[in-house]
Design an enzyme around this catalytic site. Structure first.
Site, PDB file in Angstrom:
ATOM      1  N   LYS A   1       3.802   2.660  10.688  1.00  0.00           N
ATOM      2  CA  LYS A   1       3.861   3.965  10.024  1.00  0.00           C
ATOM      3  C   LYS A   1       3.391   5.072  10.960  1.00  0.00           C
ATOM      4  O   LYS A   1       3.990   6.146  11.041  1.00  0.00           O
ATOM      5  CB  LYS A   1       3.009   3.943   8.755  1.00  0.00           C
ATOM      6  CG  LYS A   1       3.421   2.913   7.716  1.00  0.00           C
ATOM      7  CD  LYS A   1       2.514   2.996   6.495  1.00  0.00           C
ATOM      8  CE  LYS A   1       2.847   1.945   5.448  1.00  0.00           C
ATOM      9  NZ  LYS A   1       2.263   0.647   5.746  1.00  0.00           N
TER      10      LYS A   1
ATOM     11  N   ARG B   1       4.973 -12.771  10.118  1.00  0.00           N
ATOM     12  CA  ARG B   1       5.678 -11.506   9.925  1.00  0.00           C
ATOM     13  C   ARG B   1       7.078 -11.586  10.521  1.00  0.00           C
ATOM     14  O   ARG B   1       7.353 -12.400  11.402  1.00  0.00           O
ATOM     15  CB  ARG B   1       4.924 -10.362  10.625  1.00  0.00           C
ATOM     16  CG  ARG B   1       3.619  -9.982   9.980  1.00  0.00           C
ATOM     17  CD  ARG B   1       2.900  -8.972  10.856  1.00  0.00           C
ATOM     18  NE  ARG B   1       3.662  -7.730  10.977  1.00  0.00           N
ATOM     19  CZ  ARG B   1       3.417  -6.633  10.282  1.00  0.00           C
ATOM     20  NH1 ARG B   1       2.433  -6.619   9.412  1.00  0.00           N
ATOM     21  NH2 ARG B   1       4.132  -5.549  10.448  1.00  0.00           N
TER      22      ARG B   1
ATOM     23  N   GLU C   1       0.873  -1.176   0.000  1.00  0.00           N
ATOM     24  CA  GLU C   1       0.000   0.000   0.000  1.00  0.00           C
ATOM     25  C   GLU C   1       0.912   1.229   0.000  1.00  0.00           C
ATOM     26  O   GLU C   1       1.768   1.364   0.880  1.00  0.00           O
ATOM     27  CB  GLU C   1      -0.893  -0.016   1.248  1.00  0.00           C
ATOM     28  CG  GLU C   1      -1.957   1.052   1.248  1.00  0.00           C
ATOM     29  CD  GLU C   1      -2.865   0.968   2.470  1.00  0.00           C
ATOM     30  OE1 GLU C   1      -3.708   1.854   2.618  1.00  0.00           O
ATOM     31  OE2 GLU C   1      -2.701   0.038   3.272  1.00  0.00           O
TER      32      GLU C   1
END
Length: 775
Positions: free
Chosen positions: A496, A486, A271
């Site tokens: 972020k 992950r 993204e």
């Protein structure tokens, strides 16, 4: 059935009350488990024992074709299928044979029905396996990989109970080795590196499992071990656990193979709302690496469906980082490339009665068990008109959404497919005011691009049901989604939102501050891309989430830089040294090897004059015992010069601080060998050096139990130390940003982009050795 009755039924199968309540939140699973349990009770005529209950739960949670439920429950209830391996084989069989009728004889043969493995057979198989590894077991004792014994015994007895095999392995190993000694409880020593060659001819690196180096290195395909090696072949999607087949599946797969020619296709779908971090490096390596290892292709596809958070610099930054890691996409695509097709499919979904326009607000849909939509059963024609009105901008943001009629794994009901957003899109401008969601977009873009293996991290597992459901609801090719764990690091944050807080708080300069673990930050700090790729390979691909220590990444960096970063000499805390009997009228030119271990890689030249500078810590007026560097009566050698210097006089300033030293020199071979050789510079360049430590003080700065005040309260005040007037030898004068050097005895350093003509700035990438003080 009432909730209390269902809860009692599920706990009667052996589920804990917590597990039973969690199951009740998933309507589809609950219904299938109730049906399985009810049928089993009818067959048994009595209570269900825990072993059977466990198998029934496994059956209900993993079976995607409800038509086969009754057939499989009968085998479980009759105890014809009574082990986990048999159940897995049965589920695999019905998945790979979607057409009626089932050949029961073939089914029973493939599932081991009627095969009874006796304790004697297990004992014999384990004994054979242990005898095969007897010598290594006696040598390594309890450090031996016991999983290898389990695996070989299970391979010999396909239908045996795994718990019985483990018990027998434990008993026979105990009989052979006796109880554990103190040495057996110590950590297994690291195995010396084995330089095997990877398929591309580069030396491979050691594998790291659970934070430890584990033996020899493996090729890329061997790194994709475990679950990844069980991947389906292109076109055999239906053989994958959990894959949902329809009457159209086989025809669609045939068309897919006609288009792709049986080629492996993956995609990396970021993204574009932030900078990539170390976790994305694993995703890049897995997606591009798996395709490369199978002679396939990998798309770089931007998931650009939320124009509010997307910026042009993020698109550019992501492309740069993929290229920096050494990968070239087959094609760069965007979800927005397919907006017209996605909209047409949304209209088709409404036509098929599988989607509807809803007016519940976002806050109403949050949390567990939100209320069902009162508009779920609105007429198709009404939803079509309202969806067209959404597209034409007749609704405010949040006033209407398009929702799909399904229940996901986590119990979420009717996920949103489209929402209204009046934000111009970076590629389509004001053409659209409605944008698709991830749940709607991702699987359909995968279908359009004929992706064979849709690899994603574990948090997307709850989206798998919507992935399969949507492709099948529209009768389009359905790829396979596979989730892996992950990659995270201790002493770091990668969110972020939290990095933005660090920037706003002034704790870091920007997204590329070298104390962060974004890829741009690691590049700026001087981490070679090969080191990051090697680290990802060492971590491997596992289903479980992996949190690694930063020093393991730093070890990969040293491995690469040791072979690639030429040597230079620099002094961070200069102390002037005057050689009173310098052996020449002018400076000497000293040839210094770029790589002392391999002089075939060339030399560089540095001046050696009567004034040199050494590290202030390399001199002590009053040395403590064991001090080996320059002191009164204790000479030292100057690296690469062939000379030894001996202290004659200490010159101090008004405050008593040592300002300079006067020394004499002699040839190194003209007397006793000194205890140490130190680095130095002469006629040096002045530069700025930035020394970095961990940004956070605790392993898990985001854990309230470890850091009650929040991650911003855990900042390390000593994470950056700037040396404004360090000295470096003139061999680096023409260095460019990102050039890398080993400053002898100090560490590895990289030229920072802040450098300009006449003023170099160096970032310390890593020290020469791991800091023994680090936990």
């Amino acid at each position: 059935m009432a909730t209390a009755d269902s809860l009692s039924l599920f706990t009667g199968l052996g589920l804990s009350e917590h597990k039973a309540r969690e199951t009740l939140k998933n309507a589809a699973l609950s219904a299938q488990l109730r049906e399985a349990a009810t049928q089993a009770q009818r067959t048994l005529g009595s209570a269900i024992d825990k072993a059977t209950g466990t198998l029934l739960y496994g059956l209900a949670s993993r079976l995607r074709d409800p038509r086969r439920l009754s057939f499989l429950v009968s085998y479980v209830a009759d105890k014809k299928i009574h082990t986990e391996p048999q159940l897995s084989a049965a589920l695999e069989y019905v998945r790979s044979h979607p057409l009626d009728p089932i050949d029961t004889a073939d089914f029973e043969r493939e599932c081991g029905v009627g095969i009874v493995v006796t304790p004697e057979q297990i004992e014999e198989a384990v004994e054979v396996t242990i005898n095969h590894h007897r010598a290594q077991l006696l040598e390594e004792r309890y450090h031996f990989n016991m999983g290898l014994l389990m695996g070989e015994a299970r391979a010999a007895l396909k239908w045996a109970d795994g718990k019985m095999i483990k018990h027998e392995v434990d008993m026979q190993v105990l009989h052979l080795l006796g109880p554990k000694r103190e040495t057996d409880l110590e950590r297994k020593p690291k195995v010396a590196k084995a330089r095997l060659e990877e398929t591309d001819g580069r030396p491979a690196k050691d594998v790291v499992e659970n934070g430890e180096v584990a033996g020899q290195t493996l090729s890329l395909m061997e790194q994709l071990r475990g679950e990844a090696l069980k991947f389906h072949k292109p076109g055999e999607n239906y053989k994958t656990p959990g894959y949902v087949t329809t009457a159209h599946t086989m025809d669609l797969l045939k068309q897919h193979l006609d288009i792709t020619g049986g080629q492996v296709r993956t995609r990396f779908p970021p993204e574009p709302n932030g900078i990539l971090h170390i976790g994305h490096a694993k995703a890049i390596n897995f997606n591009f690496g798996y395709a490369k290892a199978n002679n396939g292709i990998c798309f770089l596809r931007f998931d650009d469906t939320n124009p509010e958070k997307e910026e042009a610099r993020f698109f550019t930054g992501i492309c740069d980082m993929v290229a920096w890691l050494g990968y070239t996409p087959y094609k760069v695509t965007y979800a927005s490339d397919y907006f017209d097709q996605l909209y047409a499919w949304a209209v088709e979904l409404i036509h098929r009665g599988q989607a509807y326009v809803c007016h519940q607000r976002g806050e109403e849909l949050k949390g567990h068990n939100p209320p069902p939509s009162p508009w779920r059963d609105r007429p198709v024609e009404e939803s079509l008109l309202l969806f067209e009105a959404m597209r034409k901008g007749k609704f405010a943001e949040g006033e209407a959404t398009l929702r799909m009629k399904l229940v996901m794994e986590d119990g979420k009901m009717d996920p949103v497919a489209y929402r209204v957003k009046y934000t111009p899109h970076h590629r389509t401008g004001d053409t659209w005011c409605i944008y698709p969601t991830y749940d709607y977009t991702h699987c359909l873009c995968d279908s359009i691009e004929h992706i064979t293996h849709s690899l994603c991290t574990k948090e997307f597992q709850a989206r798998r049901s919507s992935y399969f459901w949507l492709c099948n609801a529209l009768d389009v090719y359905c790829p396979v989604q596979w989730e892996y764990g992950r990659l995270n690091l201790h002493y770091a944050v990668v969110s972020k939102r939290k990095i933005l807080q660090l920037v706003a708080n002034g704790a870091v300069r920007d997204w590329d501050d070298p104390r962060l673990f974004t890829l741009t930050a690691l590049r700026r700090r001087g981490f070679p891309p090969e080191a990051i790729n090697n680290f990802c390979a060492r971590v491997g691909v596992t289903v479980a989430q992996t949190t690694m220590e930063p020093h393991l990444l730093e070890a990969c960096v040293r491995d690469v830089l040791n072979d690639t970063a030429p040597r230079a000499m620099a002094v961070l805390e200069p102390l002037q040294v005057i050689i009173t009997n310098f052996p020449a009228a002018k400076s000497l030119d000293i040839q210094v090897p770029n790589f002392p271990a391999d002089e075939t890689k060339g030399f560089h030249q540095v001046p050696f004059g009567f004034t040199v500078f050494i590290e202030r810590t390399d001199f002590k007026e009053e040395p403590e015992p064991g001090y080996k560097r320059l002191a009164r009566g204790q000479p030292v050698g100057l690296r690469h010069t062939g000379y030894v210097i001996e202290l004659q006089r200490v010159i101090k300033g008004p405050g008593g601080c040592v300002e300079s030293l006067e020394v004499t020199c002699r040839k190194a071979d003209a007397g006793e060998k000194p205890k140490a050789f130190i680095h130095w510079v002469s006629q040096p360049l002045t530069c700025e050096v930035r020394l970095y430590e961990r940004l956070f003080q605790h392993k898990n700065p985001e854990d309230p139990a470890e850091v009650p005040g929040g991650f911003l309260s855990d900042l390390n005040p000593a994470s950056l130390h700037v040396v404004e007037a360090a000295l470096v030898d003139c061999s680096v004068a023409l260095a460019k940003p990102f050039d890398k050097f080993q400053f002898e005895r100090l560490g590895y350093f990289s030229v920072d982009p802040d450098s300009h003509e006449g003023q170099l700035v160096f970032n310390r990438t890593v020290t020469l050795k791991e800091d023994p003080g680090k936990v």
